[in-house]
Scaffold this motif. Structure first.
Motif, short mmCIF file in Angstrom:
data_model
loop_
_atom_site.label_atom_id
_atom_site.label_comp_id
_atom_site.label_asym_id
_atom_site.label_seq_id
_atom_site.Cartn_x
_atom_site.Cartn_y
_atom_site.Cartn_z
N VAL A 2 0.86 -1.19 0.00
CA VAL A 2 0.00 0.00 0.00
C VAL A 2 0.89 1.23 0.00
N LYS A 3 0.77 2.03 -1.05
CA LYS A 3 1.58 3.23 -1.20
C LYS A 3 0.68 4.46 -1.35
N VAL A 4 1.08 5.56 -0.70
CA VAL A 4 0.33 6.81 -0.74
C VAL A 4 1.32 7.95 -0.91
N THR A 5 0.95 8.97 -1.67
CA THR A 5 1.79 10.15 -1.84
C THR A 5 1.50 11.14 -0.72
N TYR A 6 2.49 11.32 0.18
CA TYR A 6 2.39 12.28 1.27
C TYR A 6 3.32 13.46 0.98
N ASP A 7 2.73 14.62 0.81
CA ASP A 7 3.50 15.85 0.60
C ASP A 7 4.53 15.67 -0.52
N GLY A 8 4.08 15.05 -1.63
CA GLY A 8 4.93 14.90 -2.80
C GLY A 8 5.80 13.67 -2.82
N GLU A 9 5.77 12.83 -1.77
CA GLU A 9 6.62 11.65 -1.71
C GLU A 9 5.76 10.39 -1.59
N LEU A 10 6.00 9.41 -2.48
CA LEU A 10 5.27 8.15 -2.45
C LEU A 10 5.89 7.26 -1.37
N ARG A 11 5.07 6.91 -0.35
CA ARG A 11 5.59 6.18 0.80
C ARG A 11 4.62 5.07 1.19
N ASP A 12 5.12 4.12 1.97
CA ASP A 12 4.25 3.09 2.54
C ASP A 12 3.23 3.74 3.46
N ARG A 13 2.00 3.22 3.41
CA ARG A 13 1.01 3.68 4.37
C ARG A 13 1.49 3.32 5.78
N PRO A 14 1.45 4.27 6.71
CA PRO A 14 2.02 4.01 8.03
C PRO A 14 1.09 3.21 8.94
N LEU A 15 1.67 2.66 10.00
CA LEU A 15 0.95 2.03 11.11
C LEU A 15 0.18 0.78 10.69
N MET A 16 0.64 0.09 9.65
CA MET A 16 0.01 -1.16 9.25
C MET A 16 1.08 -2.17 8.86
N SER A 17 0.83 -3.43 9.14
CA SER A 17 1.77 -4.49 8.81
C SER A 17 1.69 -4.82 7.32
N ARG A 18 2.87 -4.98 6.71
CA ARG A 18 2.89 -5.34 5.30
C ARG A 18 2.48 -6.79 5.09
N ALA A 19 2.73 -7.64 6.06
CA ALA A 19 2.38 -9.06 5.94
C ALA A 19 1.51 -9.47 7.11
N LYS A 20 0.57 -10.36 6.84
CA LYS A 20 -0.34 -10.88 7.86
C LYS A 20 -0.49 -12.38 7.68
N GLY A 21 -0.57 -13.10 8.78
CA GLY A 21 -0.80 -14.53 8.73
C GLY A 21 -1.80 -14.94 9.79
N LEU A 22 -2.46 -16.08 9.57
CA LEU A 22 -3.44 -16.57 10.54
C LEU A 22 -3.49 -18.08 10.49
N PHE A 59 -12.84 -26.72 21.43
CA PHE A 59 -11.61 -26.01 21.75
C PHE A 59 -11.19 -25.21 20.52
N ASP A 60 -10.90 -23.94 20.73
CA ASP A 60 -10.53 -23.05 19.62
C ASP A 60 -9.24 -22.31 19.95
N LEU A 61 -8.35 -22.25 18.96
CA LEU A 61 -7.07 -21.56 19.11
C LEU A 61 -6.79 -20.80 17.83
N THR A 62 -6.51 -19.52 17.96
CA THR A 62 -6.21 -18.68 16.79
C THR A 62 -4.91 -17.93 17.04
N THR A 63 -4.00 -18.03 16.08
CA THR A 63 -2.75 -17.28 16.14
C THR A 63 -2.70 -16.32 14.96
N GLN A 64 -2.48 -15.05 15.25
CA GLN A 64 -2.38 -14.01 14.23
C GLN A 64 -0.94 -13.53 14.16
N PHE A 65 -0.35 -13.60 12.95
CA PHE A 65 1.01 -13.12 12.73
C PHE A 65 0.95 -11.75 12.05
N ASN A 66 1.70 -10.79 12.58
CA ASN A 66 1.70 -9.43 12.06
C ASN A 66 3.13 -9.03 11.71
#
Length: 752
Positions: free
Chosen positions: A618-638, A652-659
């Motif tokens: 995810v890329k966004v142009t901030y003040d003229g510069e194309l940068r990664d969107r902040p505060l989010m993980s680039r990869a996710k797993g479950l 019985f339920d077990l969930t593991t979330q990878f960020n």
């Protein structure tokens, strides 16, 4: 004048909502046979032979499907059981008992399916059933996606308790939130609307990825999330759910339904929740979550004359108060304390009242294929709030109406839907940056009126190809004419290989302050450009699903790619300065690429596994510069493991979330004590639950965030919240540690 003409006139005059129903409804329940009893199967496929028309069973195994002329053979199928075909004549209700397809003698556990994707739906749509919702605490909609691989939910900041969802790498602003196919929770309800739907009220959730059809409007830039409430026709006679956790949070839900006669039924749903204990696990002097009180009531009615005419109506009332900020805050403004003194307490008080009403009515004509439907909804939302010395008061009045006509051309394989719609929103917003200085005020009043029309054509080659092509034109009072084309294609490469693709355009009117008021919980100045335009984007993608039989059980593999390209976007810029947040129109590129693979399989009888991996570019142009969107993980797993013992005594339920890693806006211009790293490292969250089932009730206990991971020092300058460096908005991970919870569910089901 003919009867049909009279009905048409009444529909237009009354202006009430309509819902398309068949002239004849077939209903029933699908069960599996255990040793001494029958258990309803959730998620069983129910469809007419040689068609793409079908549905799935609900939490109790019940289904309702419309029968049109020529449909006589009803197919019932479920993984691990022999399919059954019913010959439907005059009978309108069926009880189906599926037999295990195992040759050896086995005990059928009747395990209820959780989330699944229909083979018949041309859209990439994930259905979350009531069984899946019971795998976690699921106090409200925001906690309903913990076991889902497609949707992420996180806190927007560390002080207000506001939550946001992410779908296809973008925030929930770009997801059209629906309640029973009515667009809802817009504007002021964006931040806290996920908390407005109690988990015990929901019968199912549908997550549609990519652009949706044009019937429900021009929004849904990245998808739709639709919630179905429990309905009077098939919900429990009585249901009770009580849940609490070790930090003092309590949830109480009661609902019941009454069948007054064979035509009228009603349901009442009530919810009360309270967070009554202050917690500060990270010792920063701020509450980890606000003290919350919420009262939520809903009453709905349903009428069906069993001759083509149905109507539904109801209302919902919500009252909520949340108190965040420093420990000891009692709800009073700093102006009521020692002004200028050292004993002032920074507090956040958000007081909300919301009232909703809906009405639906529908009629199916004598040919069984042609129907007319009208849906209407009105919502009033009032929020009075302050954040330290900032005060934000707002009101929103929203109205939605959609008139839908459906029929066919030549035969049932050539269908069309057309109609007109109207959406209005009126905002009255007042922002005081310092209520001790009444002259520093911003009024952000706005009115939006959008009439529109749409046409959608569906072409179907049974068991092979489905094409949905649609377009709509809307007339916005501020932004002019909006043209929205959309296309969906589903192609069965083989009976067990399904390819789906979609492409389309979407628009969205940003509500700058209403959707971002959590940013007021900081010392940042609010800079809003005067020429904010409407957001506009193209979305396109593809999905391929493969079903493989291994050892008598079905492995489901799913791979997909979606891209969202913005032509215009509201940029929320916290990169330019640590002292301000700036809102302005996109000037450059902004896009989101989303890749996901997922597999589902029953490892051994009773033990289901879901594993998924997702990559966000995810890329966004901030003040003229194309940068990664902040505060989010680039990869996710479950990884989700769910085991149910024979005869469904225990689960019985077990969930593991990878960020994965992500970017943090720079704080280099802060003094050293208030600086934070420019990125965050990978982390994981583990949730688990145990449920014990009895005949009419069950008890459950679990742990959220079993490992206790939390973001260190989430609030900057928390010891000086009235100073220039205070900021609670740079949140990328959990802000609360381990949470133990327990609960009880009791139900008296309706007799079949």
């Amino acid at each position: 004048m003919s009867r049909n003409s009279i009905v048409l006139i009444l529909l237009f005059i009354t202006g009430i909502s309509a819902y398309s129903q068949a002239n004849k409804e077939i209903s029933g329940v699908v069960k599996a046979k255990e040793k001494n009893k029958l258990t309803g199967l959730v998620g069983a496929n129910v469809y007419w032979a040689n068609t793409q028309t079908g549905t799935v069973t609900d939490f109790n195994g019940a289904f309702i499907i419309e029968q049109k002329r020529g449909n006589q053979q009803l197919v019932i199928s479920y993984i691990g059981y022999k399919p059954d075909t019913l010959l439907v004549g005059e009978q309108e209700y069926f009880e189906v008992v599926l037999q295990s397809d195992e040759l050896d003698e086995v005990v059928v556990a009747g395990k209820k399916a959780g989330s699944h994707m229909s083979r018949l739906d041309p859209m990439t749509k994930v259905n979350i059933t009531g069984a899946e919702l019971c795998k976690a605490a699921c106090c409200n909609l925001s906690e309903s996606f913990e076991t889902n691989a497609s949707v992420d939910v996180s806190y927007s900041d560390a002080a207000t308790g506001a939550k946001q969802i992410q779908l296809l790498g973008l925030s929930g602003n770009y997801v059209q939130m629906m309640t029973e196919n009515i667009p809802n929770f817009r504007g002021l309800a964006t931040l806290y609307g996920l908390n407005y739907i109690p988990g015990a009220w929901m019968s199912s959730i549908q997550i549609s990825k990519g652009t949706s059809t044009v019937i429900n409007g021009y929004e849904a830039l990245t998808g739709q999330i639709n919630v179905d409430y429990k309905r009077p026709e098939n919900s429990e006679k009585f249901f009770l759910n009580v849940m609490g956790n070790h930090t003092g949070r309590w949830e109480n839900n009661i609902n019941g339904s009454i069948h007054l006669n064979d035509k009228w039924s009603t349901a009442i749903l009530a919810h009360y929740s309270q967070d009554q204990n202050e917690t500060d696990d990270n010792n920063d002097g701020f509450r980890d979550e606000p003290l919350l009180k919420q009262l939520n009531l809903m009453n709905r009615w349903s009428y069906n004359n069993h001759n083509g005419f149905t109507t539904q109506f109801g209302f919902k009332v919500l009252d909520e108060n949340r108190l965040g900020g420093q420990m000891g805050f009692d709800g009073s403004k700093p102006a009521d304390q020692n002004i200028g003194g050292a004993n002032q307490i920074y507090g956040i008080n958000i007081d909300t009242r919301r009232y909703e009403g809906f009405y639906k009515v529908g009629y199916v004509f004598d040919d069984d294929f042609t129907s007319l439907a009208l849906v209407a909804n009105y919502a009033y939302h009032e929020q009075n709030s302050f954040y330290g010395r900032k005060q934000y008061d707002a009101e929103q009045r929203s109205f939605y109406a959609n008139l839908i006509f459906q029929s066919f051309i030549s035969n049932e394989n050539n269908k069309f839907s057309t109609g007109i719609s109207f959406q209005s929103d009126e905002f009255d917003e007042v922002l005081l940056m310092n209520f001790q200085d009444p002259g520093d005020v911003q009024n952000l009043n706005r009115e939006e009126f959008v009439p529109g029309a749409f046409f959608q054509y569906t072409y179907n080659i049974p068991d092979k190809l489905t094409v949905i092509a649609g377009g709509r034109i809307d007339f916005h009072n501020d932004f002019g004419t909006l043209v929205t084309p959309r296309l969906h294609v589903k192609y069965n490469l083989t009976p067990n290989t399904i390819l789906r693709a979609s492409a389309g355009k979407g628009y969205r009117t940003p509500n700058v302050l209403a959707e971002n008021s959590y940013l007021l919980a900081s010392s940042r100045q609010i800079n809003i450009a005067s020429d904010i335009d409407q957001e506009e984007a193209w979305n396109y993608g593809a999905n391929i699903t493969q079903y493989i039989n291994i050892a008598g059980r079905e492995l489901t593999l799913n791979a997909e790619y979606y891209r969202t390209d913005f032509q215009n976007q509201l940029i929320t810029d916290i990169d330019q300065s640590v002292d301000a947040v700036s809102f302005y129109n996109l000037d450059g590129k902004s896009y989101a690429n989303n890749y996901q693979i997922e597999g589902k399989y029953e490892l051994v009888r009773g033990l289901d596994m879901v594993a998924a991996w997702r990559f966000n570019d995810v890329k966004v142009t901030y003040d003229g510069e194309l940068r990664d969107r902040p505060l989010m993980s680039r990869a996710k797993g479950l990884v989700n493991l769910s085991y149910s013992t024979p005869l469904k005594k225990w689960q019985f339920d077990l969930t593991t979330q990878f960020n994965g890693k992500g970017r943090v806006p720079s704080t280099a211009s802060n003094q050293p004590d208030y600086q934070r790293p420019d990125s965050f490292e990978s982390y994981q969250i583990v949730n688990t639950q145990i449920t014990k089932y009895f005949r009419k009730w069950n008890i459950y206990a679990g742990v959220e965030n079993l490992g206790g991971f939390k973001q260190e020092d989430p609030i900057i300058a928390g010891e000086d919240p009235f100073g220039d460096s205070f900021d609670s908005s740079l949140i990328w991970g959990p802000i609360m540690g381990r949470r133990f919870y327990f609960g009880l569910r009791f139900s008296i089901d309706r007799e079949e």
